[in-house]
Write a protein that holds these residues in place. Structure first.
Motif, PDB file in Angstrom:
ATOM      1  N   VAL A   1     -80.764 -80.069  49.410  1.00  0.00           N
ATOM      2  CA  VAL A   1     -79.475 -79.906  48.734  1.00  0.00           C
ATOM      3  C   VAL A   1     -78.628 -78.926  49.517  1.00  0.00           C
ATOM      4  O   VAL A   1     -79.143 -78.021  50.169  1.00  0.00           O
ATOM      5  CB  VAL A   1     -79.659 -79.410  47.281  1.00  0.00           C
ATOM      6  CG1 VAL A   1     -80.345 -80.459  46.431  1.00  0.00           C
ATOM      7  CG2 VAL A   1     -80.433 -78.092  47.247  1.00  0.00           C
ATOM      8  N   HIS A   2     -77.289 -79.140  49.502  1.00  0.00           N
ATOM      9  CA  HIS A   2     -76.331 -78.263  50.165  1.00  0.00           C
ATOM     10  C   HIS A   2     -75.425 -77.676  49.098  1.00  0.00           C
ATOM     11  O   HIS A   2     -74.789 -78.411  48.334  1.00  0.00           O
ATOM     12  CB  HIS A   2     -75.515 -79.047  51.187  1.00  0.00           C
ATOM     13  CG  HIS A   2     -76.367 -79.693  52.252  1.00  0.00           C
ATOM     14  ND1 HIS A   2     -76.744 -79.024  53.387  1.00  0.00           N
ATOM     15  CD2 HIS A   2     -76.937 -80.928  52.319  1.00  0.00           C
ATOM     16  CE1 HIS A   2     -77.493 -79.834  54.137  1.00  0.00           C
ATOM     17  NE2 HIS A   2     -77.624 -80.998  53.486  1.00  0.00           N
ATOM     18  N   ILE A   3     -75.366 -76.360  49.011  1.00  0.00           N
ATOM     19  CA  ILE A   3     -74.649 -75.681  47.929  1.00  0.00           C
ATOM     20  C   ILE A   3     -73.547 -74.828  48.534  1.00  0.00           C
ATOM     21  O   ILE A   3     -73.834 -73.835  49.225  1.00  0.00           O
ATOM     22  CB  ILE A   3     -75.599 -74.791  47.095  1.00  0.00           C
ATOM     23  CG1 ILE A   3     -76.790 -75.627  46.591  1.00  0.00           C
ATOM     24  CG2 ILE A   3     -74.852 -74.119  45.967  1.00  0.00           C
ATOM     25  CD1 ILE A   3     -77.871 -74.776  45.944  1.00  0.00           C
ATOM     26  N   PRO A   4     -72.266 -75.150  48.302  1.00  0.00           N
ATOM     27  CA  PRO A   4     -71.175 -74.250  48.711  1.00  0.00           C
ATOM     28  C   PRO A   4     -71.096 -73.082  47.721  1.00  0.00           C
ATOM     29  O   PRO A   4     -71.128 -73.287  46.500  1.00  0.00           O
ATOM     30  CB  PRO A   4     -69.934 -75.134  48.660  1.00  0.00           C
ATOM     31  CG  PRO A   4     -70.290 -76.243  47.736  1.00  0.00           C
ATOM     32  CD  PRO A   4     -71.766 -76.443  47.789  1.00  0.00           C
ATOM     33  N   THR A   5     -71.006 -71.879  48.219  1.00  0.00           N
ATOM     34  CA  THR A   5     -71.071 -70.710  47.352  1.00  0.00           C
ATOM     35  C   THR A   5     -69.786 -70.502  46.553  1.00  0.00           C
ATOM     36  O   THR A   5     -69.753 -69.675  45.638  1.00  0.00           O
ATOM     37  CB  THR A   5     -71.350 -69.442  48.182  1.00  0.00           C
ATOM     38  OG1 THR A   5     -70.319 -69.318  49.175  1.00  0.00           O
ATOM     39  CG2 THR A   5     -72.697 -69.542  48.866  1.00  0.00           C
ATOM     40  N   ASN A   6     -68.740 -71.208  46.861  1.00  0.00           N
ATOM     41  CA  ASN A   6     -67.490 -71.051  46.114  1.00  0.00           C
ATOM     42  C   ASN A   6     -67.360 -72.067  44.990  1.00  0.00           C
ATOM     43  O   ASN A   6     -66.316 -72.195  44.364  1.00  0.00           O
ATOM     44  CB  ASN A   6     -66.294 -71.164  47.051  1.00  0.00           C
ATOM     45  CG  ASN A   6     -66.286 -72.498  47.808  1.00  0.00           C
ATOM     46  OD1 ASN A   6     -67.167 -73.332  47.585  1.00  0.00           O
ATOM     47  ND2 ASN A   6     -65.320 -72.667  48.691  1.00  0.00           N
ATOM     48  N   SER A   7     -68.428 -72.839  44.736  1.00  0.00           N
ATOM     49  CA  SER A   7     -68.318 -73.855  43.671  1.00  0.00           C
ATOM     50  C   SER A   7     -68.353 -73.208  42.293  1.00  0.00           C
ATOM     51  O   SER A   7     -67.684 -73.635  41.365  1.00  0.00           O
ATOM     52  CB  SER A   7     -69.453 -74.862  43.798  1.00  0.00           C
ATOM     53  OG  SER A   7     -70.697 -74.227  43.641  1.00  0.00           O
ATOM     54  N   GLY A   8     -69.214 -72.189  42.108  1.00  0.00           N
ATOM     55  CA  GLY A   8     -69.282 -71.452  40.851  1.00  0.00           C
ATOM     56  C   GLY A   8     -69.796 -72.241  39.681  1.00  0.00           C
ATOM     57  O   GLY A   8     -69.717 -71.793  38.560  1.00  0.00           O
ATOM     58  N   THR A   9     -70.275 -73.448  39.897  1.00  0.00           N
ATOM     59  CA  THR A   9     -70.730 -74.280  38.779  1.00  0.00           C
ATOM     60  C   THR A   9     -72.128 -74.767  39.041  1.00  0.00           C
ATOM     61  O   THR A   9     -72.616 -74.767  40.163  1.00  0.00           O
ATOM     62  CB  THR A   9     -69.799 -75.487  38.586  1.00  0.00           C
ATOM     63  OG1 THR A   9     -69.796 -76.245  39.804  1.00  0.00           O
ATOM     64  CG2 THR A   9     -68.381 -75.030  38.278  1.00  0.00           C
ATOM     65  N   SER A  10     -72.772 -75.252  37.974  1.00  0.00           N
ATOM     66  CA  SER A  10     -74.108 -75.829  38.099  1.00  0.00           C
ATOM     67  C   SER A  10     -73.980 -77.308  38.394  1.00  0.00           C
ATOM     68  O   SER A  10     -73.122 -77.993  37.847  1.00  0.00           O
ATOM     69  CB  SER A  10     -74.876 -75.614  36.781  1.00  0.00           C
ATOM     70  OG  SER A  10     -76.111 -76.277  36.851  1.00  0.00           O
TER      71      SER A  10
END
Length: 1028
Positions: free
Chosen positions: A992-1001
């Motif tokens: 999985v790739h998670i952008p840290t500015n998404s702020g959501t689950s």
């Protein structure tokens, strides 16, 4: 040349004489010149291809042709198998009985006749082998054997190969097997049992445009096995002829092959040379390309093995076909004159020479004198015109050179060479005015100035060939000069005008100089001349013109105006010393002045370097003084070199410093039985000179060796054997012929030594066999070298063990443990003792249900008692045994240990992955992975965690289905690989790739990895994560 009174009378007769009909030689054109000639031809018997013998001549008028067979004219009209096509002879349906022989082309026209080279026509053939079966050849293993080829009738020679058992399986040749290309026989130096089989001789004929091969019926070779084949010395079976004749620039092949056990080594040398014979080839065939007369001589073949040697000698005799050294050329001669032609040819045997005119033999008679290579004809007449040939021949061939003689008769004719119309001459100088009309016979010559007939005087000379020479010229000599010429064919004249000019004078002459090599100098040269003419300067050194283009780096002309011709010499060399001559010249005269240039430099090379009185380690050297180049020689340096090396080295001498007045020295510190070249360098205050020409090759005397062989070791081999190895001594340490080694050995518990001699400089091992030798027994061993002059020192003692024995005990307490679905760990206790050196352990493993013979094997490369075996099948039972091994082999097996590999790792990746971001962490959750029946149970989860795209990943391990991972400040992107793991290993990952500015689950369903995050995990942190 007529006397003056007769010449004067003839002058007036010419003016009054009536005309008459001239007699001339042959009209324009030329005789036959052969441009294409027949060549020796080998024609395949029975071929239907066309056969043509070439002949073409250039001639005006065109040539006609006829042919000779074996010296007799061919009647082409009566023989339908021959046809003349231009000058070529075409032969239809050629057969040996009718057309074999020597052919010669004859080309003719009205100017004469020439014969071509003789060309032979022969027919090549190869018949079939007889069909009868061949007798079986029997021998005992280890002995040599000959299988005869007995080729069928053939012409010319053949090439040979052998078939083994069937076509096209060709028998390879090597040092043990040899096929003679002379007889076709197959020779096997030492037979082995595997040599048994059927052998067939294959012969191949290469004739012009065809190739034919035939092979014999098979010969069976039967070999009786021998437990220990007997060793025996070489015996040469293939011998080249006692005398081999060959022609210069052709190739020659000599064959030599020997039986013996061990297989003998073959090598060659030329024994009758001015230098010491050197071995130069190691092959059963000695092939010399493009033979020359230096190759003539006696050659020796040597066969050698550890049991002895055999030699054979034969002579190569080099001869040569005739070759022209001097040929004749077309000649125009005046009627009544004499002709002298010379031709010369080389060859061995010496060629005989004969002469032909228009194809017929010439002998000495009347006006003709024939003397081997010389033809002289006196008082030529028109009938002597024709085509002449000089013929040189020996038993190896005949060659022809042709030329045309054209005897001419004509009235004087000035059209081709008139008197020069304008003849400039310098005041006070000398002038020669030539009169060269074309005429036959030679005309009478008379000169006049204006109407005044000229006669010989102190200032006037008329030479025998009609040249007018005027000396001490002044203005009164100006005027018209006419040459009158007459012979019995007619008369003619030609006139030129003499103009007198001012003389050329040197006004500033060069002066002598004395300089050192490398300096520069200018030689001055100025001159005055007649202003109406051009002035040029030339320079000579010792009478040879200076090439300014070739020597531009050293010579330059310095010319400020037309009257200056200075010479500037830059960076002078010793070769620039000598007498320089400056010449100032116009078209009418010249003036010159000379000066000497002395160049001082290092000495020239010493001469006549002679090495003699060779001892074991020193040689007497002498030389003669070279040029000192105008500075006394202060010392000499002796240099030495071995022939096969490139670098010259300074030699040690007695006296140590060789003074400049010496002409000999003793060279010290040489190696016995070694060939050397010497040269000498002279020196003075200006430096070292060029080295001398090297001396002739000289060899020091033999001496006993002084160096012991190195690399003494051994071991291995068969039971009851002691094998001793060493490094052979190089040639420079052998010090003499008859070289070998002495081995001394004894058990370490014994007092007395045993010794044995091993022949051959290249020998490098010895095997001592004795039934009393126990396995891995230590022996004290020494070695020394010997030659025919004596023995050298022994080496230091070494310990060599006899052949080892296979380990007799097996490893104990063997345990096998499964590490994963494809890998197991094996542990055991080491073997206590072996008779030898324990090298390691061999693991054998095979699947339950298979036979032990199908077991895979893994050998450890150390004495560790634990090892891993990988590449196994999942969930499979294996049997495992261990064996110890050394150089003698492997020992007995251990008891069987059983192990079952684990099931395969969980294959499915985790699914339903979700995460929640906070300021300092990321919390991730996933559904548990349920293993299939054929998979091992999930025990933990591995999380490979990387922040940003280029950071180093970190590994986390947890038994939960959730984890909280740190999120440092500044990270803008997180990549996570998640996989299940169990006893069988790791399963497939989900990524999985998670952008840290998404702020959501977010939620990822069954996310599977496509690519690995990185090839190398630089930092691996294993954390037991116990998050709530």
């Amino acid at each position: 040349m007529l006397p003056p009174s007769s010449a004067f009378f003839l002058f007036f007769v010419l003016l009054c004489c009536s005309a008459f009909n001239p007699i001339k030689g042959p009209s324009g054109g030329y005789g036959p010149v052969l441009e294409e000639q027949p060549q020796n031809t080998l024609f395949p018997e029975g071929s239907e291809e066309p056969l043509t013998l070439a002949c073409r001549a250039r001639a005006i008028p065109s040539a006609t042709y006829r042919w000779k067979l074996n010296g007799t004219d061919l009647n082409l009209s009566a023989n339908s198998s021959y046809q003349l096509v231009g000058g070529n002879l075409a032969v239809s349906n050629p057969i040996p009985s009718k057309h074999t022989g020597t052919y010669q082309c004859v080309a003719s026209n009205e100017r004469g006749t020439v014969l071509s080279n003789e060309a032979s026509l022969r027919f090549g053939y190869l018949h079939e082998f007889p069909s009868e079966e061949r007798d079986t050849v029997k021998t005992t293993e280890g002995w040599g054997v000959i299988l005869p080829c007995n080729p069928p009738q053939h012409y010319p020679g053949l090439s040979y190969r052998w078939l083994l058992d069937e076509f096209p399986v060709f028998l390879p040749t090597d040092s043990r097997r040899f096929v003679s290309q002379v007889t076709g026989n197959l020779y096997i130096a030492r037979t082995d049992v595997q040599d048994e089989g059927g052998y067939s001789c294959l012969t191949t004929s290469h004739i012009a445009f065809t190739t034919k091969s035939v092979y014999s019926s098979f010969t069976q070779l039967s070999i009786t096995p021998e437990a220990e084949p007997r060793l025996y010395a070489p015996s040469i079976k293939v011998r080249f002829p006692a005398e081999t004749y060959t022609l210069s620039r052709q190739s020659v092949t000599l064959e030599c092959f020997a039986f013996g056990n061990p297989v003998p080594r073959i090598r060659w040398r030329k024994v009758d040379t001015s230098q010491s014979p050197q071995w130069f080839a190691s092959d059963p065939v000695l092939h010399i390309e493009s033979v020359n007369f230096e190759d003539d001589g006696t050659y020796e073949c040597e066969a050698e093995n550890s049991k002895g040697r055999d030699t054979y000698q034969g002579r190569v005799i080099v001869q040569a076909q005739p070759e022209w050294l001097q040929i004749i050329s077309d000649t125009e001669a005046k009627i009544g004159s004499d002709l002298l032609w010379n031709c010369a040819a080389s060859g061995k045997p010496r060629p005989t020479i004969r002469w032909l005119k228009n194809g017929k033999s010439l002998t000495s008679q009347a006006r003709n004198e024939v003397s081997n290579g010389q033809l002289k004809i006196t008082n030529l007449n028109l009938e002597d015109s024709g085509m002449y040939q000089c013929v040189a021949g020996n038993k190896h061939g005949t060659i022809y050179t042709s030329a045309e003689l054209n005897v001419q008769a004509m009235a004087p004719d000035f059209r081709m060479s008139p008197v020069k119309p304008l003849i400039p001459a310098a005041r006070g100088g000398e002038i020669a005015i030539h009169c060269n009309p074309r005429a036959a016979p030679t005309p009478a010559i008379v000169w006049s100035k204006g109407t005044e007939l000229l006669r010989n005087s102190s200032r006037i000379t008329i030479t025998a060939n009609g040249t007018l020479i005027l000396k001490n010229i002044s203005r009164v000599d100006e005027g018209n000069y006419t040459c009158f010429a007459e012979n019995l064919m007619g008369k003619s004249n030609s006139t030129g005008i003499l103009s007198v000019r001012a003389a050329t004078r040197i006004t500033l002459a060069p002066s002598g100089c004395d300089i050192n090599e490398g300096d520069s100098v200018t030689l001055q040269c100025h001159a005055s001349h007649d202003p109406t003419m051009d002035l040029t300067f030339t320079w000579e050194l010792d009478g040879m013109p200076i090439n300014f283009e070739k020597e531009e780096e050293h010579y330059q002309k310095v010319s400020r105006d037309e009257s200056v011709g200075d010479l500037h010499i830059i960076n002078t060399k010793l070769r620039h010393a000598g007498k320089y001559t400056c010449t100032a010249q116009t078209v009418v005269d010249r003036a010159f002045a000379s000066a000497s240039l002395l160049v001082r430099g290092p000495p020239g090379p010493p001469g006549g370097v002679v090495a003699r009185n060779a001892k074991e380690t020193n040689i007497q050297l002498s030389w003669s003084r070279g040029f000192d180049n105008h500075n006394p020689i202060s010392r000499y340096t002796v240099e030495v070199k071995e022939p096969e090396k490139e670098e010259w080295k300074k030699a040690r001498t007695d006296p140590a410093s060789v003074e400049g007045n010496a002409e000999s020295a003793l060279v010290l510190g040489l190696t016995p039985w070694t060939e050397y070249l010497f040269r000498v360098v002279a020196s003075n205050i200006l430096g070292d000179g060029e080295p001398s020409v090297p001396s002739a090759l000289i060899r020091t005397k033999e001496a006993a060796p002084i160096v012991a062989p190195s690399g003494l070791n051994g071991g291995g081999g068969a039971p009851n054997e002691l094998t001793i190895n060493w490094k052979p001594l190089e040639r420079q340490y052998q010090h003499g012929d008859g070289f070998g080694y002495i081995i001394a050995f004894k058990r370490t518990t014994e007092e007395s030594w045993q010794t044995v001699k091993v022949l051959g400089a290249q020998s490098q091992h010895f095997v001592y066999r004795n039934e009393s030798i126990a396995a891995y027994t230590p022996f004290n061993v020494m070695i020394k070298a010997f030659n025919q002059k004596g023995e050298g020192p022994y080496s230091l003692e070494g310990i060599v063990y006899s052949a080892e024995e296979e380990p007799s005990v097996s490893p104990s307490d063997v345990k096998a443990t499964a590490l994963s679905s494809s890998e197991i760990k094996v542990e055991w206790k080491s073997v206590a003792t072996v008779k030898g050196v324990l090298l390691g352990y061999e693991i054998r493993y095979w699947k339950a249900g298979d036979k032990e013979g199908a077991a895979d094997r893994v050998r450890s490369e150390s004495l560790d008692t634990v090892a891993r075996v990988s590449g196994l099948k999942p969930n499979t039972k294996y049997h495992v045994t261990l064996r110890a091994y050394n150089r003698a082999g492997t020992g007995p097996p251990s008891p069987i240990a059983n192990v079952t590999t684990t099931k395969s790792p969980p294959n499915r990746p985790p699914g339903n992955i979700s995460w929640t971001l906070s300021r300092s962490s990321v919390r991730i959750k996933w559904d548990p992975v349920i293993s299939m029946k054929n998979e091992s149970s999930v025990t933990e989860y591995k999380i490979l965690y990387r922040m940003n795209s280029h950071s180093t990943p970190t590994l986390y391990v947890t038994s939960k289905t959730q984890a909280e991972l740190p999120l440092p400040e500044g990270a803008n992107h997180v990549t996570i690989q998640l996989r299940a793991t169990g006893l069988g290993g790791d399963g497939e990952p989900a990524e999985v790739h998670i952008p840290t500015n998404s702020g959501t689950s977010m939620m990822v369903e069954n996310s599977a990895s496509q690519t690995c995050m990185t090839k190398t995990v630089a930092v691996l942190v294993l954390i037991r994560y116990l998050a709530v």
